[in-house]
Design a protein around this motif. Sequence first.
Motif, PDB file in Angstrom:
ATOM      1  N   THR A 111       0.853  -1.179   0.000  1.00 45.42           N
ATOM      2  CA  THR A 111       0.000   0.000   0.000  1.00 45.42           C
ATOM      3  C   THR A 111       0.890   1.229   0.000  1.00 45.42           C
ATOM      4  N   LEU A 112       0.752   2.072  -1.032  1.00 48.99           N
ATOM      5  CA  LEU A 112       1.580   3.256  -1.187  1.00 48.99           C
ATOM      6  C   LEU A 112       0.714   4.493  -1.024  1.00 48.99           C
ATOM      7  N   GLY A 113       1.198   5.454  -0.269  1.00 37.69           N
ATOM      8  CA  GLY A 113       0.432   6.678  -0.096  1.00 37.69           C
ATOM      9  C   GLY A 113       1.162   7.674   0.769  1.00 37.69           C
ATOM     10  N   HIS A 114       0.474   8.762   1.107  1.00 44.80           N
ATOM     11  CA  HIS A 114       1.002   9.802   1.977  1.00 44.80           C
ATOM     12  C   HIS A 114       0.246   9.778   3.292  1.00 44.80           C
ATOM     13  N   VAL A 115       0.921  10.141   4.350  1.00 32.88           N
ATOM     14  CA  VAL A 115       0.283  10.172   5.661  1.00 32.88           C
ATOM     15  C   VAL A 115       0.540  11.524   6.313  1.00 32.88           C
ATOM     16  N   GLY A 116      -0.406  11.943   7.159  1.00 33.16           N
ATOM     17  CA  GLY A 116      -0.222  13.162   7.933  1.00 33.16           C
ATOM     18  C   GLY A 116      -0.709  14.392   7.217  1.00 33.16           C
ATOM     19  N   ALA A 117      -1.736  15.053   7.800  1.00 37.51           N
ATOM     20  CA  ALA A 117      -2.262  16.269   7.182  1.00 37.51           C
ATOM     21  C   ALA A 117      -1.229  17.384   7.166  1.00 37.51           C
ATOM     22  N   LEU A 176       5.230  13.063   3.229  1.00 38.05           N
ATOM     23  CA  LEU A 176       5.761  11.868   3.861  1.00 38.05           C
ATOM     24  C   LEU A 176       5.130  10.636   3.221  1.00 38.05           C
ATOM     25  N   ARG A 177       5.919   9.878   2.483  1.00 39.39           N
ATOM     26  CA  ARG A 177       5.395   8.708   1.792  1.00 39.39           C
ATOM     27  C   ARG A 177       5.430   7.483   2.688  1.00 39.39           C
ATOM     28  N   CYS A 178       4.446   6.620   2.510  1.00 36.57           N
ATOM     29  CA  CYS A 178       4.301   5.439   3.349  1.00 36.57           C
ATOM     30  C   CYS A 178       4.218   4.209   2.455  1.00 36.57           C
ATOM     31  N   LEU A 179       4.974   3.171   2.783  1.00 42.31           N
ATOM     32  CA  LEU A 179       4.948   1.912   2.053  1.00 42.31           C
ATOM     33  C   LEU A 179       4.656   0.815   3.066  1.00 42.31           C
ATOM     34  N   VAL A 210       8.614  -5.942   3.188  1.00 34.41           N
ATOM     35  CA  VAL A 210       9.665  -5.148   3.831  1.00 34.41           C
ATOM     36  C   VAL A 210      10.263  -5.906   5.018  1.00 34.41           C
ATOM     37  N   PRO A 211       9.455  -6.363   5.995  1.00 31.42           N
ATOM     38  CA  PRO A 211      10.051  -7.143   7.092  1.00 31.42           C
ATOM     39  C   PRO A 211      10.601  -8.492   6.647  1.00 31.42           C
ATOM     40  N   THR A 212      10.013  -9.097   5.595  1.00 32.82           N
ATOM     41  CA  THR A 212      10.537 -10.375   5.118  1.00 32.82           C
ATOM     42  C   THR A 212      11.956 -10.219   4.599  1.00 32.82           C
ATOM     43  N   ALA A 213      12.201  -9.159   3.830  1.00 31.90           N
ATOM     44  CA  ALA A 213      13.554  -8.912   3.330  1.00 31.90           C
ATOM     45  C   ALA A 213      14.537  -8.723   4.477  1.00 31.90           C
ATOM     46  N   LEU A 214      14.102  -8.050   5.527  1.00 29.49           N
ATOM     47  CA  LEU A 214      14.973  -7.855   6.686  1.00 29.49           C
ATOM     48  C   LEU A 214      15.279  -9.180   7.374  1.00 29.49           C
ATOM     49  N   ARG A 215      14.285 -10.057   7.440  1.00 21.42           N
ATOM     50  CA  ARG A 215      14.470 -11.318   8.158  1.00 21.42           C
ATOM     51  C   ARG A 215      15.350 -12.299   7.392  1.00 21.42           C
ATOM     52  N   ILE A 216      15.177 -12.392   6.077  1.00 27.22           N
ATOM     53  CA  ILE A 216      15.986 -13.350   5.323  1.00 27.22           C
ATOM     54  C   ILE A 216      17.400 -12.850   5.098  1.00 27.22           C
ATOM     55  N   LEU A 217      17.628 -11.556   5.310  1.00 24.52           N
ATOM     56  CA  LEU A 217      18.959 -10.987   5.082  1.00 24.52           C
ATOM     57  C   LEU A 217      20.025 -11.712   5.886  1.00 24.52           C
TER      58      LEU A 217
END
Length: 367
Positions: free
Chosen positions: A273-279, A284-287, A292-299
């Motif tokens: 899910t890609l978007g902006h957060v915070g009025a 500020l982009r959010c992904l 993301v956590p899977t890549a960190l774990r298998i690293l």
Amino acid sequence: MTADPVHCAAKDPETPASPGEREARPVLALSPQALRHRLRQPEPLLLLDVRRPDSLSQQPCGILGAIPVILKIEGPDLPDVERSIEIALYGNDEHDTDSARVAQWLATAGYRNLWRLEGGLAAWQAANLPLFQMRFGARNCEALHWTPLRRLKPRYRARSNTPAADFLRSLSLPLLREVAVLRVGVIETIAASWRGEAALAQVQRLMLCIASAASRHRAELHDFEGDGTTLYFADCGSALRAAFAIRRELCLARSADDSVPLVRLALDSAPLTLGHVGADAPGLRCLIGPCVPTALRILKQAPPGGIVVTARVLKLGAETAPELGTRFKRMPNRLHVRNAEQSLPVFLSLPDPADIAAANSTSSTHD
């Protein structure tokens, strides 16, 4: 530096085609005739004479327009200008290693258009091309902004108005779409030893290599945080190509400077899910997504220099980069995903022998 003619070519040699435009790539060789032709063109070219003081005193002649880089024990001062400028370097002869070192330092600092005179000054003379007396008084080239090597900083951010800008800038957010995530992490024992300015210098060397590949493969490159950085790609094929490019860049960089950090690389892909957060902070982009956590774990399953990927990456990457899938082998250990009934197969690619051979070859020229 000023120059007076002391020798002129007896015959004007045939001039080959200009080197022309080229994309960012390693330092390339330039023949004496091609360099002479390039120097006659109106486009700016920074010509650097990279010879040691004793060589300069024995042969105080050089190519017209060349600026000497004084090689000092503590490291030379190098030009700190726009990184897109074309730079040509030359040393004494074909056995010269100093110009190769300086070229590598400039490449590490982010310069993208680098040439070395093939055969050095000896080849220029053998081609019966003119030499000029070099005088070393106060530099008349202060506009170059000379900076000590240890303080020369990169300019590695891709600009949003270039074709290689990150793909997220072209999307209309918010949306849900497949995104490939590449995590590049420094080996923990190395990162744990970093302190102060030395740590910043290490990260600088690393990010220059990563940013070069990120720009070529239209990645969004995030800042270095903790012990690594994360890149986002529109497709797995681009992410795979970038991972191998980063590994090769780092392998070559370490051949010239063994302080370049050792890293692991990990890839996963999933809908994010890609978007902006915070009025108050619409920029500020959010992904958000599991890859993301899977890549960190298998690293952490990869050895130094290894690239680990999930089966999804290999499946999707086969559509645009099928040749890279054959370079992975399934690992015996599987990643156990929290709150999932099944474990996740992981695939590993070890450093390519061609990269290691190229690094060893480059290293031998510096000895």
